[in-house]
Enzyme design. Structure first.
Site, short mmCIF file in Angstrom:
data_model
loop_
_atom_site.label_atom_id
_atom_site.label_comp_id
_atom_site.label_asym_id
_atom_site.label_seq_id
_atom_site.Cartn_x
_atom_site.Cartn_y
_atom_site.Cartn_z
CD GLU A 40 -2.91 0.73 -1.83
OE1 GLU A 40 -3.70 0.55 -0.83
OE2 GLU A 40 -3.94 1.96 -1.50
CG HIS A 79 -1.72 0.82 0.97
ND1 HIS A 79 -2.36 1.82 1.05
CD2 HIS A 79 -3.42 1.02 1.91
CE1 HIS A 79 -3.13 2.55 1.15
NE2 HIS A 79 -4.16 1.79 1.89
C1 BG6 Z 1 -7.42 2.22 0.12
C2 BG6 Z 1 -8.00 1.66 0.66
O1 BG6 Z 1 -6.51 0.86 -0.26
O2 BG6 Z 1 -6.79 2.26 1.53
C3 BG6 Z 1 -9.14 3.06 0.90
O3 BG6 Z 1 -8.48 1.53 -0.85
C4 BG6 Z 1 -9.38 3.26 2.48
O4 BG6 Z 1 -10.68 2.19 0.78
C5 BG6 Z 1 -7.30 3.80 2.45
O5 BG6 Z 1 -9.37 4.05 3.06
C6 BG6 Z 1 -7.10 3.29 3.77
O6 BG6 Z 1 -7.01 2.16 4.75
P1 BG6 Z 1 -6.42 2.51 6.11
O7 BG6 Z 1 -7.77 1.54 6.43
O8 BG6 Z 1 -5.17 2.60 6.29
O9 BG6 Z 1 -7.23 3.84 6.31
#
Ligand code: BG6
Length: 298
Positions: free
Chosen positions: A271, A168
């Site tokens: 990602e 991510h």
């Molecule tokens: C992204 C998702 O990868 O991560 C989003 O597509 C999400 O929907 C974002 O809001 C952040 O996620 P988190 O759990 O780290 O707040």
């Protein structure tokens, strides 16, 4: 008691282990061609700067650094599910890997690169989770002129298992409103902001004019973040068939306690992933390695 996280028996001179934000153990790398920081919490790379270049990864100034929270920025590892776990509404978003301390098992210099390996196996807690399987995850981080991230999952169950995964990657940009992401032209995507409806592929690079949260499926293509202010980056990938593109924009950023109200302009997530229809299925004893290679574009 003196601080003593488990570390490899010998470390090259370019690698040291210390305490980072929140007192969490961090591996600091000062290689000939690049420097980096990797928290054992989540095996999360939070910084990478190629020699003579600028920091490539984005990290929120308001991130939490707590054993039971995800670090906001760098490269969280989402595994063994992405987003909410289907059928398990109380399961932590994006899986347990980013919430768990990994073992630091090896560090070597290889030419001008520094290669580090982290390991996560199943525990009583993971076996009691929404994905209760026996597995081994090995994460290899190569720090140099490029940052190579390889996540290898082995199925230790006597039957087949499936999982989702994402590296991510939060990238630093000057102003996301001026940025384009090229490489995904023609690929259809699921729009997470429209109930996962499938949108047809676009003919132009992705532009950012509002909150953006898309899962591109069935694409092995490299992506390039084009930043006219000089933070351009390419992300090449192997054994990854999904790409997620995310920017929360102003209102969502304000609603997140670990995301500064104004910080959304300075980041974009691209990602490297295998999600939903691209999930990975492993037979007993089989392994799968997904790799992302980041390079700053001069
Ligand atoms: C992204 C998702 O990868 O991560 C989003 O597509 C999400 O929907 C974002 O809001 C952040 O996620 P988190 O759990 O780290 O707040």
């Amino acid at each position: 008691m003196p601080f003593a996280p488990p570390v490899p028996a010998s470390l090259p001179a370019s690698v040291e282990v210390g305490l980072g934000s929140g007192g969490l153990p961090v591996v600091r790398v000062a290689g000939r061609q690049g420097s980096a920081e990797i928290y054992l919490h989540g095996a999360q790379v939070t910084a990478w700067t190629p020699a003579g270049g600028r920091p490539v990864l984005w990290l929120s100034a308001t991130s939490r650094f707590l054993p039971d929270a995800a670090i906001r920025g760098g490269v969280p590892i989402c595994f063994p599910w992405f987003g909410a776990k289907a059928g398990a509404p109380s399961a932590a978003a994006h899986g347990f890997a980013r919430l768990t301390e990994w073992e630091f098992v090896d560090a070597q210099e290889a030419g001008d690169d520094v290669v580090l390996t982290f390991r996560l196996g199943d525990t009583p807690a993971t076996r009691a989770s929404a994905w209760p399987h026996r597995f081994e995850a090995l994460y290899t981080v190569t720090v140099g002129t490029r940052l190579a991230l390889a996540l290898r999952i082995t199925n230790l169950e006597p039957e087949a298992v499936t999982f989702e995964e994402a590296l991510h990657t939060y990238l630093r940009v000057d102003d996301v409103r001026d940025v384009r992401v090229a490489g995904l032209e023609g690929a259809p995507f699921l729009d997470q902001l429209a109930g996962l409806t499938e949108a047809p592929g676009a003919s132009e690079p992705v532009r950012f004019e509002a909150e953006t949260d898309r899962i591109y499926l069935g694409t092995d293509a490299a992506a390039t973040v084009i930043d006219p202010a000089g933070h351009s980056v390419t992300i090449e990938k192997r054994e990854s068939h999904s790409t997620v593109v995310w920017n929360p924009w102003a209102a969502k950023a304000r609603s997140m306690s670990d995301f500064g109200d104004e910080e959304w302009t300075g980041m974009v997530c691209v990602e490297t992933a295998n999600i939903r229809g691209d999930l990975v299925r492993l037979e007993p004893g089989q392994s799968h390695t997904m790799t992302a290679v980041l390079a700053a574009v001069a």
